[in-house]
Design an enzyme around this catalytic site. Structure first.
Site, PDB file in Angstrom:
ATOM      1  N   LYS A  61      39.540 -43.212  22.692  1.00  0.00           N
ATOM      2  CA  LYS A  61      38.326 -43.893  22.229  1.00  0.00           C
ATOM      3  C   LYS A  61      38.443 -44.341  20.767  1.00  0.00           C
ATOM      4  O   LYS A  61      37.686 -43.908  19.891  1.00  0.00           O
ATOM      5  CB  LYS A  61      37.107 -43.003  22.507  1.00  0.00           C
ATOM      6  CG  LYS A  61      36.858 -42.902  24.033  1.00  0.00           C
ATOM      7  CD  LYS A  61      35.595 -42.195  24.390  1.00  0.00           C
ATOM      8  CE  LYS A  61      34.360 -43.004  24.275  1.00  0.00           C
ATOM      9  NZ  LYS A  61      34.133 -43.934  25.401  1.00  0.00           N
TER      10      LYS A  61
HETATM   11  N1  PMP Z   1      36.660 -46.055  30.563  1.00  0.00           N
HETATM   12  C1  PMP Z   1      36.189 -46.470  29.374  1.00  0.00           C
HETATM   13  C2  PMP Z   1      36.802 -47.653  28.719  1.00  0.00           C
HETATM   14  C3  PMP Z   1      35.110 -45.797  28.758  1.00  0.00           C
HETATM   15  O1  PMP Z   1      34.650 -46.200  27.565  1.00  0.00           O
HETATM   16  C4  PMP Z   1      34.526 -44.692  29.404  1.00  0.00           C
HETATM   17  C5  PMP Z   1      33.365 -43.986  28.779  1.00  0.00           C
HETATM   18  N2  PMP Z   1      33.781 -42.983  27.905  1.00  0.00           N
HETATM   19  C6  PMP Z   1      35.068 -44.287  30.647  1.00  0.00           C
HETATM   20  C7  PMP Z   1      36.123 -44.998  31.192  1.00  0.00           C
HETATM   21  C8  PMP Z   1      34.557 -43.071  31.350  1.00  0.00           C
HETATM   22  O2  PMP Z   1      34.969 -41.909  30.649  1.00  0.00           O
HETATM   23  P1  PMP Z   1      34.070 -40.606  30.613  1.00  0.00           P
HETATM   24  O3  PMP Z   1      33.809 -40.237  32.031  1.00  0.00           O
HETATM   25  O4  PMP Z   1      34.932 -39.610  29.918  1.00  0.00           O
HETATM   26  O5  PMP Z   1      32.835 -40.927  29.873  1.00  0.00           O
END
Ligand code: PMP
Length: 282
Positions: free
Chosen positions: A153
């Protein structure tokens, strides 16, 4: 409404009172790392879902930028942000970013700042999305390749998502679906993708996709869950499709471009089990 109290480098301030230089390195180059975390109100008080996993992912992203955030400090700030703002159902947003210092492309000499905010909960896809589903369109844009920017992220990497979402929105869709040059499905702009074939629940696996924490939870909940690559042509033959994310939770997909998908029983079941899991006291 009272102003939200935000943690900022050891102090609590009004969200609008936090300061950041107009020459902050992260503002110019996207040199920051963040997390999106959910807290759920339970009879025992607010419960933060998989906080450690989120902070571990943040730590990995921070490591790429040479930052060494104190994850205990971040965890404490997440809990305190809920208390100070009297929030139960909330979205937590920790971010660690490069601040003032040289505006060269070398990192190291800049200050590193931490902000933790807790916001009253509202779904980024809208409340109707969970009930009625969303319409996806295959994006003309490619996902950032993991060979260029590892799928963590990092703030700058999200420009890729923003551009794809804007383009999809302009054509009247709710979300964009990234597909790679070989025709394999990657992910949506802020969610991982699942396909249901009969009673088999497939978590789409792709090296350029963020390793989602919700994705892991759903794979554990599904009786017959597997993780494997899925091409777009295979995806279009699925019985049901849904996307997962901390904010999206389990959101049904009712169309990919002009192909409609039913809002099926497997998706509804997983929505319900996920809803129980996140509110269960550990
Ligand atoms: N892909 C992306 C690009 C995201 O930003 C997110 C949100 N965090 C997800 C997938 C899903 O990840 P998570 O389940 O950890 O929130």
């Amino acid at each position: 409404m009272e102003e939200l109290q935000v943690y900022n480098d050891g102090r609590w301030r009004g969200a609008e009172a936090t300061t950041s230089s107009s020459l902050a390195h992260s503002l110019h180059y996207g040199t920051g790392v963040f997390e999106g975390i959910r807290s759920y109100q339970t009879p025992q008080g607010p419960r933060i879902f998989r906080l450690d996993a989120h902070l571990e992912r943040l730590r990995k992203g921070a490591g790429l930028l040479g930052f060494e955030p104190d994850t205990d400090e971040l965890a404490r700030a997440c809990r305190e942000a809920l208390e100070r703002n009297r929030l139960g159902d909330a979205y937590l947003r920790p971010i660690v970013f490069a601040g003032s210092g040289p505006l060269t492309l070398d990192l190291g000499a800049q200050t590193v700042s931490t902000v933790v905010a807790a916001l009253p909960w509202s779904s980024h896809l809208g409340d109707r999305a969970t009930r009625e589903g969303i319409r996806l369109t295959v994006s003309p844009l490619r996902r950032n390749s993991a060979a260029s920017i590892p799928p963590l992220k990092l703030t700058g990497a999200y420009v890729n998502s923003v551009l794809a979402k804007r383009e999809a929105g302009r054509r009247g869709f709710d979300e964009a679906l990234f597909v790679d040059g070989e025709g394999f499905v990657c992910e949506a702009t802020g969610e991982n993708v699942f396909a249901v074939f009969g009673d088999e629940v497939v978590a789409v696996d792709h090296p350029d996709a963020l390793p989602g924490i919700t994705r892991e939870a759903i794979l554990d909940l599904a009786a017959r869950g597997t993780s494997r690559p899925v091409s777009l042509s295979e995806l279009l033959t699925a019985d049901e499709i849904f996307v997962t994310g901390t904010s999206a939770e389990v959101t049904p997909v009712t169309a990919i471009d002009d192909r409609a998908f039913p809002l099926g029983v497997v998706t509804r079941c997983l929505q319900a089990s996920y809803g129980r899991l996140v509110r269960r006291s550990s």
